[in-house]
Design a protein around this motif. Structure first.
Motif, PDB file in Angstrom:
ATOM      1  N   ASP A 224      46.649  39.715  44.363  1.00 56.28           N
ATOM      2  CA  ASP A 224      47.755  40.612  44.680  1.00 56.28           C
ATOM      3  C   ASP A 224      47.241  42.051  44.640  1.00 56.28           C
ATOM      4  O   ASP A 224      46.985  42.607  43.565  1.00 56.28           O
ATOM      5  N   MET A 225      47.097  42.660  45.808  1.00 58.00           N
ATOM      6  CA  MET A 225      46.514  43.998  45.881  1.00 58.00           C
ATOM      7  C   MET A 225      47.461  45.077  45.357  1.00 58.00           C
ATOM      8  O   MET A 225      47.024  46.191  45.062  1.00 58.00           O
ATOM      9  N   ARG A 226      48.736  44.766  45.197  1.00 57.34           N
ATOM     10  CA  ARG A 226      49.660  45.728  44.588  1.00 57.34           C
ATOM     11  C   ARG A 226      49.266  45.982  43.131  1.00 57.34           C
ATOM     12  O   ARG A 226      49.289  47.114  42.645  1.00 57.34           O
ATOM     13  N   ILE A 227      48.878  44.912  42.453  1.00 59.40           N
ATOM     14  CA  ILE A 227      48.445  45.038  41.058  1.00 59.40           C
ATOM     15  C   ILE A 227      47.089  45.722  40.992  1.00 59.40           C
ATOM     16  O   ILE A 227      46.847  46.580  40.142  1.00 59.40           O
ATOM     17  N   GLU A 228      46.188  45.346  41.921  1.00 57.15           N
ATOM     18  CA  GLU A 228      44.845  45.939  41.928  1.00 57.15           C
ATOM     19  C   GLU A 228      44.912  47.452  42.129  1.00 57.15           C
ATOM     20  O   GLU A 228      44.166  48.206  41.511  1.00 57.15           O
ATOM     21  N   ARG A 229      45.807  47.889  43.006  1.00 62.56           N
ATOM     22  CA  ARG A 229      45.895  49.326  43.301  1.00 62.56           C
ATOM     23  C   ARG A 229      46.441  50.128  42.113  1.00 62.56           C
ATOM     24  O   ARG A 229      46.201  51.325  42.003  1.00 62.56           O
ATOM     25  N   LYS A 230      47.196  49.467  41.231  1.00 63.46           N
ATOM     26  CA  LYS A 230      47.678  50.150  40.028  1.00 63.46           C
ATOM     27  C   LYS A 230      46.561  50.333  39.012  1.00 63.46           C
ATOM     28  O   LYS A 230      46.546  51.283  38.242  1.00 63.46           O
ATOM     29  N   LYS A 231      45.602  49.417  39.032  1.00 63.46           N
ATOM     30  CA  LYS A 231      44.499  49.473  38.074  1.00 63.46           C
ATOM     31  C   LYS A 231      43.412  50.437  38.504  1.00 63.46           C
ATOM     32  O   LYS A 231      42.726  51.030  37.687  1.00 63.46           O
ATOM     33  N   ARG A 232      43.259  50.592  39.861  1.00 65.89           N
ATOM     34  CA  ARG A 232      42.134  51.347  40.399  1.00 65.89           C
ATOM     35  C   ARG A 232      42.615  52.291  41.498  1.00 65.89           C
ATOM     36  O   ARG A 232      43.797  52.284  41.837  1.00 65.89           O
ATOM     37  N   PRO A 233      41.716  53.105  42.092  1.00 63.08           N
ATOM     38  CA  PRO A 233      42.135  54.045  43.139  1.00 63.08           C
ATOM     39  C   PRO A 233      42.885  53.345  44.263  1.00 63.08           C
ATOM     40  O   PRO A 233      42.627  52.167  44.561  1.00 63.08           O
ATOM     41  N   PRO A 234      43.835  54.048  44.918  1.00 57.86           N
ATOM     42  CA  PRO A 234      44.699  53.412  45.905  1.00 57.86           C
ATOM     43  C   PRO A 234      43.975  52.888  47.151  1.00 57.86           C
ATOM     44  O   PRO A 234      44.478  52.005  47.819  1.00 57.86           O
ATOM     45  N   ARG A 235      42.816  53.443  47.472  1.00 56.87           N
ATOM     46  CA  ARG A 235      42.124  53.024  48.689  1.00 56.87           C
ATOM     47  C   ARG A 235      41.032  52.003  48.382  1.00 56.87           C
ATOM     48  O   ARG A 235      39.995  51.943  49.042  1.00 56.87           O
ATOM     49  N   ILE A 236      41.266  51.200  47.401  1.00 60.01           N
ATOM     50  CA  ILE A 236      40.309  50.173  47.006  1.00 60.01           C
ATOM     51  C   ILE A 236      40.138  49.141  48.121  1.00 60.01           C
ATOM     52  O   ILE A 236      41.106  48.735  48.761  1.00 60.01           O
ATOM     53  N   LEU A 237      38.907  48.699  48.357  1.00 59.93           N
ATOM     54  CA  LEU A 237      38.636  47.681  49.382  1.00 59.93           C
ATOM     55  C   LEU A 237      38.400  46.305  48.784  1.00 59.93           C
ATOM     56  O   LEU A 237      38.810  45.294  49.351  1.00 59.93           O
ATOM     57  N   PHE A 238      37.718  46.270  47.625  1.00 61.84           N
ATOM     58  CA  PHE A 238      37.337  44.992  47.033  1.00 61.84           C
ATOM     59  C   PHE A 238      37.977  44.858  45.652  1.00 61.84           C
ATOM     60  O   PHE A 238      37.782  45.705  44.777  1.00 61.84           O
ATOM     61  N   SER A 239      38.713  43.801  45.457  1.00 59.68           N
ATOM     62  CA  SER A 239      39.334  43.538  44.159  1.00 59.68           C
ATOM     63  C   SER A 239      38.257  43.152  43.146  1.00 59.68           C
ATOM     64  O   SER A 239      37.117  42.805  43.511  1.00 59.68           O
ATOM     65  N   ASP A 240      38.622  43.189  41.877  1.00 54.01           N
ATOM     66  CA  ASP A 240      37.684  42.786  40.824  1.00 54.01           C
ATOM     67  C   ASP A 240      37.229  41.342  41.011  1.00 54.01           C
ATOM     68  O   ASP A 240      36.053  41.013  40.830  1.00 54.01           O
ATOM     69  N   ARG A 241      38.187  40.470  41.372  1.00 51.11           N
ATOM     70  CA  ARG A 241      37.850  39.049  41.538  1.00 51.11           C
ATOM     71  C   ARG A 241      36.869  38.849  42.689  1.00 51.11           C
ATOM     72  O   ARG A 241      35.900  38.092  42.559  1.00 51.11           O
ATOM     73  N   LEU A 242      37.104  39.519  43.812  1.00 51.76           N
ATOM     74  CA  LEU A 242      36.191  39.369  44.942  1.00 51.76           C
ATOM     75  C   LEU A 242      34.810  39.922  44.597  1.00 51.76           C
ATOM     76  O   LEU A 242      33.788  39.294  44.888  1.00 51.76           O
ATOM     77  N   SER A 243      34.769  41.090  43.948  1.00 51.58           N
ATOM     78  CA  SER A 243      33.486  41.688  43.565  1.00 51.58           C
ATOM     79  C   SER A 243      32.713  40.761  42.636  1.00 51.58           C
ATOM     80  O   SER A 243      31.494  40.597  42.765  1.00 51.58           O
ATOM     81  N   GLU A 244      33.421  40.141  41.694  1.00 53.56           N
ATOM     82  CA  GLU A 244      32.777  39.252  40.731  1.00 53.56           C
ATOM     83  C   GLU A 244      32.215  38.004  41.426  1.00 53.56           C
ATOM     84  O   GLU A 244      31.093  37.554  41.135  1.00 53.56           O
ATOM     85  N   GLU A 245      32.998  37.433  42.355  1.00 55.44           N
ATOM     86  CA  GLU A 245      32.531  36.241  43.081  1.00 55.44           C
ATOM     87  C   GLU A 245      31.315  36.570  43.954  1.00 55.44           C
ATOM     88  O   GLU A 245      30.391  35.762  44.070  1.00 55.44           O
ATOM     89  N   ILE A 246      31.320  37.740  44.579  1.00 57.34           N
ATOM     90  CA  ILE A 246      30.176  38.154  45.402  1.00 57.34           C
ATOM     91  C   ILE A 246      28.943  38.303  44.514  1.00 57.34           C
ATOM     92  O   ILE A 246      27.848  37.831  44.849  1.00 57.34           O
ATOM     93  N   LYS A 247      29.120  38.963  43.376  1.00 58.38           N
ATOM     94  CA  LYS A 247      28.007  39.179  42.441  1.00 58.38           C
ATOM     95  C   LYS A 247      27.414  37.840  41.996  1.00 58.38           C
ATOM     96  O   LYS A 247      26.179  37.663  41.963  1.00 58.38           O
ATOM     97  N   GLN A 248      28.285  36.888  41.685  1.00 56.86           N
ATOM     98  CA  GLN A 248      27.835  35.582  41.219  1.00 56.86           C
ATOM     99  C   GLN A 248      27.088  34.836  42.328  1.00 56.86           C
ATOM    100  O   GLN A 248      26.043  34.214  42.081  1.00 56.86           O
ATOM    101  N   ALA A 249      27.607  34.897  43.543  1.00 57.05           N
ATOM    102  CA  ALA A 249      26.966  34.212  44.675  1.00 57.05           C
ATOM    103  C   ALA A 249      25.580  34.785  44.942  1.00 57.05           C
ATOM    104  O   ALA A 249      24.615  34.036  45.172  1.00 57.05           O
ATOM    105  N   LEU A 250      25.458  36.108  44.926  1.00 56.31           N
ATOM    106  CA  LEU A 250      24.163  36.743  45.165  1.00 56.31           C
ATOM    107  C   LEU A 250      23.167  36.380  44.060  1.00 56.31           C
ATOM    108  O   LEU A 250      21.977  36.160  44.332  1.00 56.31           O
ATOM    109  N   TYR A 251      23.644  36.307  42.831  1.00 55.48           N
ATOM    110  CA  TYR A 251      22.784  35.929  41.698  1.00 55.48           C
ATOM    111  C   TYR A 251      22.236  34.511  41.889  1.00 55.48           C
ATOM    112  O   TYR A 251      21.090  34.221  41.541  1.00 55.48           O
ATOM    113  N   GLN A 252      23.055  33.641  42.450  1.00 51.21           N
ATOM    114  CA  GLN A 252      22.647  32.246  42.668  1.00 51.21           C
ATOM    115  C   GLN A 252      21.947  32.038  44.012  1.00 51.21           C
ATOM    116  O   GLN A 252      21.765  30.911  44.449  1.00 51.21           O
TER     117      GLN A 252
END
Length: 826
Positions: free
Chosen positions: A486-514
């Protein structure tokens, strides 16, 4: 030879209805056949080449029929099936046979007075040129790009089309600069294993032989590893340059291996976008669910001409296609395999080539005209001979090829809207046209998709098509797990023009590590959809279209995606003079930049219309991703369509809201299809993938359906709504677009035309309405929508519409106004 004069009905490449009648000069009767090209006078000065549709000895009712100027061909370049098909296209899609012929024929088969001609610099004279041919060739060597009319004037000839045609046949000239290079087979170096080392038992000896040359040993280990991935390792063949690029070894090492009789180099013809193999290899064995589907399809084909294969992503539909194709080729039939995007051909061609070798031919617009003509000519029947079995792999224009023994048509990803031609006419839908084409030949049609169109599913439910379902992924691989952020919640936590949510960033990081790969989907190209002045809110728009300009940062340009006009990127605000113009929104360029900053060690590539302009760019981007050179692929809908990658673990849908909020009655259907299709790229092969959907509408019914991979939930809702509001498949639509440079005249003309249509179709005409973009290329637009009832009166109703539009041309108010009909427009 007949004693009565003959008349030829000729299709000319003009937006004028019907055919044009010409007399056949005495003595030409034996040369005159339907399907040949003829030169004809048109108007006071023009000479055109057209296709002879028919020949008759019945005199026309019009007086003073002009004679043909010449006949260009000894044998037809168009077959009777095509002429019948062209007439159907023109009738159904409310255009002219001339417009269809212009779209159908490759440029090199069209010669018009205005066509520009070029002398080929690589022409090698193998036979003497006639005096007329030599004069033209010499002139074109001095003056490049001359119009045919200008050549005739310069040489003081009435017509030069006949010698020009002979020069084209001899390869001395080309019909446009775009095909100046022509088509000459090129030899390419391919590597294979020497026969002494094919037996795996000999590999121990080979290792001993190379023990003192570690780099050569490593190169051979890489070669054998690549060979093991193939169905027949002993027949493995790879382009030398590709092997060097993949493995990173030097030319010197490969040269040493060749000199030591370990590798062998073969110089073979390099077919465009094909992997050249020593001989076809046997396809993989079908699993039980696939084999069952294949048998069901064949059973249905005994009674039904069209079958829809609804198979989930990665269920092995292509392997079913291959087995079915094999059976039709054994019967000596031709097969047409349609794809929605050129990007898909590079992967599919390799799979087909491995099985069917040189029986596979590719046909699409990224090929030069000379190459397309070569494919066209291969399909033309030789007199007295049965056409050879072959497979044509192509995009929508492939339906116009000269098939004479068509047995099977496969329409892969049948739901894709790229099968629809929007401009110019004919505005046909290749899937629907292919079904009609197959009917003319008595052929069978297999439609395939993981997310079939609502219309096709409705046709299955009504008994028009047969339905076969494949609900399991190949190898019992699980469908990807889908998580919604839910990007409404993400935008409250971080700057309004955020592109990548914490969950997406974490999954990308994990995939690249593997050491796995990531696909990021954003259905907007460019860096930002628009710029906005930070001081006053002004937005730059196109001078010629009522649409904001898209910012392309890489080129520092603002581009109109409707008319193509380019503006400088460092624009000043025209309202307040400020230079503080800021990017708003995000396109694929911005996603590419941001993800590179977030993961600086990752190799990122982008796949959209801007990055795939050249003919080889599709293949290069896909090959690098397939081979693991690229870690993250950012793209538009191009990356959603049937591509197969081994190592994709994570798919991120950056902004699902753009898909859901488009003003179109099909937007929910297409949103589901795009999200489900791109989700299917994750977790193919040996493990379950992960999909992250970023949205501000997590409770939306389409998002919920995608989360559960519930196609039928989407289908039920769509059918219910469309029945309520009488949209397809419960009606057939014709959209009439009215265009003129004056907004007032456009509005008044559209109102008049809509009222005229309402008199014949009460309660079934809406509009005129202002489209999403109300002005394109300095012409104002208004749309009128007609909803026709399905059933026996559909053809008659369409003809009534055509008659009204023809009559409208005589109305003074509509003089100079463009009236553009589009049948099945969405």
């Amino acid at each position: 030879m007949t004693n009565h004069p003959l008349y030829a009905e000729v299709i000319l490449p003009l937006p004028l209805p019907g055919t044009f009648t010409y007399t056949v000069p005495s003595g030409w009767e034996d040369r005159m056949k339907p399907g040949v090209r003829a030169l004809v006078p048109f108007g006071a000065r023009r000479i055109l080449s057209g296709i002879v549709a028919s020949v008759t000895d019945t005199a026309p009712e019009v007086p003073n029929v002009k004679p043909l100027t010449d006949i260009l061909d000894e044998s037809p370049v168009v077959v009777p099936f095509q002429i019948t098909f062209w007439h159907w296209i023109a009738d159904y899609y409310m255009c002219t046979p001339g417009e269809v012929s212009k779209a159908a024929l490759p440029s090199g088969l069209k010669l018009e007075s205005e066509t520009r001609m070029f002398a080929r610099e690589d022409f090698v004279k193998t036979e003497e040129l006639s005096p007329s041919e030599l004069a033209i060739f010499s002139l074109l060597q001095k003056k490049k790009g001359m119009r045919i009319n200008d050549i005739a004037k310069q040489l003081q000839k009435n017509s030069v089309l006949q010698p020009l045609k002979k020069l084209l046949d001899k390869g001395a000239v080309s019909a446009s600069e775009s095909i100046k290079e022509g088509y000459h087979p090129q030899l390419k170096a391919y590597l294979r294993l020497h026969s002494d080392w094919i037996n795996p038992a000999s590999h121990t000896t080979l290792n001993e032989k190379l023990k003192k040359a570690p780099r050569q040993l490593q190169a051979m280990e890489n070669f054998l590893r690549l060979a093991e991935k193939e169905p027949s390792p002993d027949k493995f063949l790879i382009a030398r340059e590709e092997f060097l690029r993949i493995t990173g070894v030097s030319h010197a090492i490969v040269r040493n291996l060749i000199e030591r009789n370990i590798l062998v180099v073969d110089y073979l013809e390099s077919a465009s976008e094909k992997e050249v193999l020593s001989e076809p290899v046997i396809s993989t064995v079908l699993e039980e669910p696939q084999q069952k589907c294949l048998e069901e399809i064949k059973m249905h084909f005994e009674k039904t001409a069209t079958v829809l294969l609804h198979g989930v992503t990665s269920s092995g539909k292509t392997e079913i296609y291959i087995h079915l194709i094999s059976e039709y080729l054994r019967q000596g039939k031709q097969v047409l395999y349609l794809l929605p995007e050129i990007a898909l051909t590079s992967q599919i061609i390799r799979r087909l080539q491995k099985v069917f070798g040189n029986l596979v031919h590719v046909y699409h617009s990224r090929f030069s005209d000379a190459e397309r003509i070569a494919t066209w000519n291969k399909l033309l029947p030789e007199q007295g001979k049965t056409p050879e079995p072959s497979i044509i792999l192509g995009v929508r224009s492939s339906v116009f090829l000269p098939f004479t023994n068509l047995g099977l048509v496969i329409v892969d990803e049948e739901h894709e809207n790229t099968y629809k031609q929007f401009d110019p006419a004919p505005r046909y839908h290749a899937r629907d046209a292919a079904i009609v084409l197959a009917g003319l030949h008595g052929a069978r049609v297999l439609l395939g998709s993981a997310t079939p169109s609502v219309e096709s599913m409705f046709n299955c439910q009504s008994g028009k098509y047969a339905l076969v379902e494949l609900k399991e992924r190949y190898g019992n691989i699980k469908l990807p797990a889908i998580e919604v952020v839910d990007m409404r919640i993400e935008r409250k936590k971080r700057p309004p023009r955020i592109l990548f949510s914490d969950r997406l960033s974490e999954e990308i990081k994990q995939a690249l590590y593997q050491k796995e790969q990531v696909i990021l989907f954003q259905n907007r190209r460019g860096f930002a959809p628009y710029l906005q002045c930070h001081e006053c809110g002004w937005v730059p728009v196109c001078r010629h279209c009522d649409v904001s300009l898209v910012y392309h940062k890489q080129l520092n340009q603002l581009v109109c995606h409707y008319c193509g006009t380019v503006y400088p990127g460092n624009m000043q605000c025209r309202q307040c003079g400020s230079t503080d113009l800021r990017t708003m929104g995000s396109g694929t360029e911005k996603i590419e930049e941001e993800i590179s900053l977030l993961f600086p060690g990752a190799r990122v590539a982008r796949m959209d219309l801007d990055s795939t302009r050249s003919r080889t760019s599709y293949e290069r981007i896909l090959n690098e991703f397939e081979q693991g050179t690229t870690n993250i692929l950012v793209g538009t809908q191009m990356i959603t369509k049937g591509l197969d990658f081994d190592r994709v673990q994570v798919v991120g849908i950056i902004n699902a809201d753009h898909l859901l909020n488009f003003p179109d009655f099909r937007s929910f259907e297409r949103a589901f299809q795009l999200m489900e299709q791109v989700s299917g790229r994750a977790g193919r092969r040996d493990r379950q993938g992960k999909v992250i959907i970023q949205t501000s509408q997590p409770e939306h019914r389409i998002i919920r359906a995608v989360m559960k991979h519930d196609f039928y939930a989407m289908l039920r809702e769509e059918l219910h709504e469309r029945k309520t509001f009488q949209y397809p498949p419960f009606s057939r639509l014709i959209r009439i677009t009215v265009r003129h440079s004056s907004e007032d005249k456009t509005t008044r003309a559209a109102l008049h035309l809509a009222e005229t249509l309402r008199e014949t179709f009460p309660g079934r005409v809406t509009g005129p309405d202002l489209p999403v973009v109300g002005r394109i290329q300095n012409k104002y637009l208004r749309n009128i929508l007609i909803k026709l009832e399905r059933g026996k009166n559909l053809e008659a109703d369409r003809k009534k519409v055509a008659a009204i539009l023809e009559q409208a041309k005589l109305v003074p108010l509509l003089k100079g106004v463009d009236i553009v009909p589009d049948v099945d427009p969405f």
